[in-house]
Design an enzyme around this catalytic site. Structure first.
Site, PDB file in Angstrom:
ATOM      1  N   GLU A 142       0.915  -1.242   0.178  1.00 57.65           N
ATOM      2  CA  GLU A 142       0.037   0.046  -0.022  1.00 57.65           C
ATOM      3  C   GLU A 142       0.806   1.548   0.076  1.00 57.65           C
ATOM      4  O   GLU A 142       0.373   2.447  -0.449  1.00 57.65           O
ATOM      5  CB  GLU A 142      -0.975   0.130   1.207  1.00 57.65           C
TER       6      GLU A 142
ATOM      7  N   SER B  83     -32.572 -30.642  49.173  1.00 59.31           N
ATOM      8  CA  SER B  83     -32.038 -31.067  50.152  1.00 59.31           C
ATOM      9  C   SER B  83     -30.438 -30.586  50.313  1.00 59.31           C
ATOM     10  O   SER B  83     -29.656 -30.972  51.369  1.00 59.31           O
ATOM     11  CB  SER B  83     -31.874 -32.703  50.069  1.00 59.31           C
TER      12      SER B  83
END
Length: 680
Positions: free
Chosen positions: A82, A343
């Site tokens: 680029e 329980s």
């Protein structure tokens, strides 16, 4: 003539200086757009791995990059392709601009762009166009200004934050996570080349929609990089055969419910470090999703795993499928939902009873019909066992013995102990009653895991926490170290699910009234895990039991947590370890405070065999003779029923096998007698 030429030269120099100053002022006066872009909030695990991210405004995935955590090979490709003079120019590359202009004039169309990476950043942060001269001039001005105010690394980071990669993906991290399922730390040449090519035309080259165009663009990048010597020709040729991704991968969404809570707790922060282990979290999410799928379309599940030595939560699964299945109501975080614990509070009550001197694990307690006002508790199976050791009563999860102990302790004492343990129990209304022993109180999975973590740490442990930087803090002492060990030792004797090892986990299961909740909570010497299964809307699940649904998941979760079990602690030095005969007389048999030590006049009595007898194990039966009591009789051998409905005073039972056996006969009124014999 000479004076005129000199004057012209001076005028020209002044004009150049004025132009230069004008350009300088023009650049300095540039108003920069906002460079601090909104980026995704990230929830990280204990090793800084991404657990979950959130989109920004507009549904965009834009994750903040860290330049040092981006693959060097990709960065080399990007700059070379680029803007090869990126590190040298001041924002505009005159040579690239001249080349692009000459090519455009020669071909009468744009052949290559003259934009530098800085100019591309200017366009991205301003969301401008590239084509018109006014737009290009604005980019040049902004690029020059950016170069003056930011470093090259900062400019490159802006590109890596804003570059588009197709769909709602912006930035290098969003791109690599979506297209390759990984962070950009290590990329192949093929992956790097595709990422270089995509931002130039992100929609036209989108891999999942235009694979041929994406491949062609990637291969052009690879060819140029090979020509430039960035990569070897053989590597470029090999990379051209790599597969193009055909779908956008989903972004990580592990510990989704916990992530929502963490984000809401500090909305101003961008990164949240948690104690979660991403690998374990993924494994346990898969485990629960598979279990819920097997159990039915409306079944949900939740799990918490923690290190009880440090208090750090290592995994938190709020539902099998976060928000994706309306039948399971996956949006509900069942680690925080208030449910009946069944329980699972019984171990705490026994621990309190040990501390109060009411009972010892070897104390006999009567399991028979009892009534407290209008409350008459029953065992889950409707049976009575008569006299039974406290140890066995807890292991069998009998209801009547624990309600008797709760009556002696007082329900308020149990509620206070829950609070000290860091478990925020909620009452349905009014003052606590005896029913809290059997689940008549509201708790969350987090509450129960906190309670069991406290038991695992000797009755006073670390508070659970999920934020990595949160300081450790302790719960108040709930029960003594001796009582906590006694409870753990008893729970370690509970029979495990078929195929799982015995004695490695101190664990308890629970099933709430109406089969609405199935629980299993347990710990070894280092970790604690809690599992819940049921329906998120609270409707019953017929036939659901904690022992069947949740207990296997508990052991499977530990198997995924680590390769082996950490040993449970040794008893504290002051622990009284003895048989029933060695206990002080008041601890040999539980009687409510204030009761007289008398035996019911019509209680059954085992006449044969007598206590302590040694018998020959001849044949497959043993004869029993009973005096008193009321038929029918129930007989248990070592806690297991082996004869029911006996109406005669002399009858035969199946032999319990060689060795010592405890035989208990229970009459129709719940009264009992027991003997211990040896069969040779």
């Amino acid at each position: 003539m000479k004076h005129r030429a000199l004057f012209s030269l001076v005028a020209l120099l002044f004009a150049v200086a004025a132009l230069r100053d004008g350009i300088e002022n023009w650049i300095d006066a540039t108003e920069l757009p906002q460079t601090l872009a909104e980026t995704s909030v990230e929830i990280r695990d204990r090793n800084d791995e991404l657990l979950r991210a959130y989109t920004v405004s507009g549904g965009i995935w834009r994750l903040a990059p860290v330049l040092t955590a981006v693959d060097d090979g990709y960065l080399d490709m990007l700059v070379r392709y680029e803007d090869k003079r990126f590190w040298q120019h001041g924002g505009v590359d005159p040579l690239a601009m001249l080349r692009a202009t000459a090519q455009a004039l020669w071909h009468r169309r744009a052949v290559s762009g003259g934009s530098t990476l800085t100019m591309q950043v200017a366009r991205l942060i301003e969301d401008g166009s590239t084509g018109r001269w006014a737009g290009k001039l604005r980019q040049i001005r902004l690029a020059l200004a950016l170069e003056r105010r930011l470093s090259k690394d900062q400019i490159l980071s802006l590109y890596l934050t804003h570059a588009p990669y197709g769909g709602n993906l912006e930035g290098i991290r969003a791109a690599t996570l979506a297209w390759f399922g990984k962070e950009p730390r290590r990329l192949t040449p093929a992956e790097s080349a595709l990422l270089v090519a995509l931002p130039q035309s992100p929609e036209a080259r989108r891999p999942d929609r235009h694979a041929d165009r994406a491949k062609a663009a990637r291969d052009r990048v690879l060819t140029r990089m090979a020509d430039a010597g960035i990569i070897a020709s053989d590597d470029a040729l090999s990379a051209q055969h790599a597969r193009i991704p055909d779908r956008i991968r989903p972004f990580p969404m592990r510990a989704a419910h916990l992530a929502d809570r963490v984000r809401a707790s500090a909305p101003e922060r961008q990164r949240h470090a948690t104690t979660i282990d991403a690998r374990l979290q993924s494994a346990l999410e898969t485990l629960l999703a598979d279990a819920a799928r097997r159990s039915g379309p409306r079944i949900s599940a939740a799990l918490i795993a923690a290190n009880h030595q440090t208090g750090e939560i290592l995994a938190s699964v709020g539902s099998p499928q976060y928000g994706t299945d309306s039948r399971r109501q996956g949006f509900v975080d069942m680690t925080r939902a208030i449910r009946s614990p069944g329980s699972t509070l019984k171990p705490l009550i026994y621990g309190l009873a040990f501390d109060q001197g009411l009972v010892h694990p070897e104390t006999l307690i009567h399991d028979g019909p009892v009534q407290f006002g209008r409350y008459a508790p029953r065992n889950f199976d409707g049976q009575f066992r008569g006299d039974i050791r406290v140890r066995e009563a807890l292991q069998l999860s009998l209801n009547i013995p624990v309600v008797k102990l709760t009556n002696e302790l007082g329900p308020a004492r149990v509620m206070a102990a829950l609070s000290r343990a860091g478990a925020g129990a909620r009452l349905p209304g009014g003052a606590p009653g005896l029913a809290i022993a059997l689940g008549g109180v509201g708790v969350s999975l987090q509450d129960l895991v906190q309670l069991y973590a406290t038991l695992a740490q000797g009755g006073a442990g670390q508070r659970l926490r999920s934020a990595l930087n949160e300081p450790a803090s302790q719960t108040a002492r709930t029960i003594s170290e001796v009582a906590a060990w006694q409870v753990g030792h008893i729970l370690a004797g509970v029979a495990p699910p078929p195929g799982d090892p015995q004695g490695v986990l101190a664990y308890k299961t629970g099933t709430s009234y109406g089969h609405r909740d199935a629980w299993a909570i347990g710990y070894d010497g280092e970790h604690v895990v809690g599992v819940w299964m049921g329906r998120a809307d609270g409707t019953p699940v017929p036939g659901a039991f904690g022992g069947d649904l949740a207990a296997p998941l508990l052991f499977q979760a530990f198997a995924r947590l680590k390769p082996g079990f950490a040993p449970l602690p040794a008893p504290p030095p002051s622990t009284l370890i003895t048989g029933a005969a060695g206990l002080p007389q008041p601890l040999q048999r539980f009687r409510p405070r204030g009761s007289r030590l008398v035996t019911a006049p019509n209680a059954p009595k085992l006449l044969f065999p007598p206590d302590g007898a040694i018998l020959d194990s001849i044949g497959e039966t043993v004869t029993l003779k009973v005096q008193g009591g009321s038929a029918p009789y129930l007989v248990l051998a070592n806690g297991r029923p082996i004869a029911r409905g006996q109406r005669r005073n002399e009858f035969e039972i199946p032999t319990p096998g060689t060795g010592y056996s405890t035989l208990v006969v229970v009459d129709g009124a719940g009264q009992s007698d027991r003997v211990t014999v040896r069969l040779d």
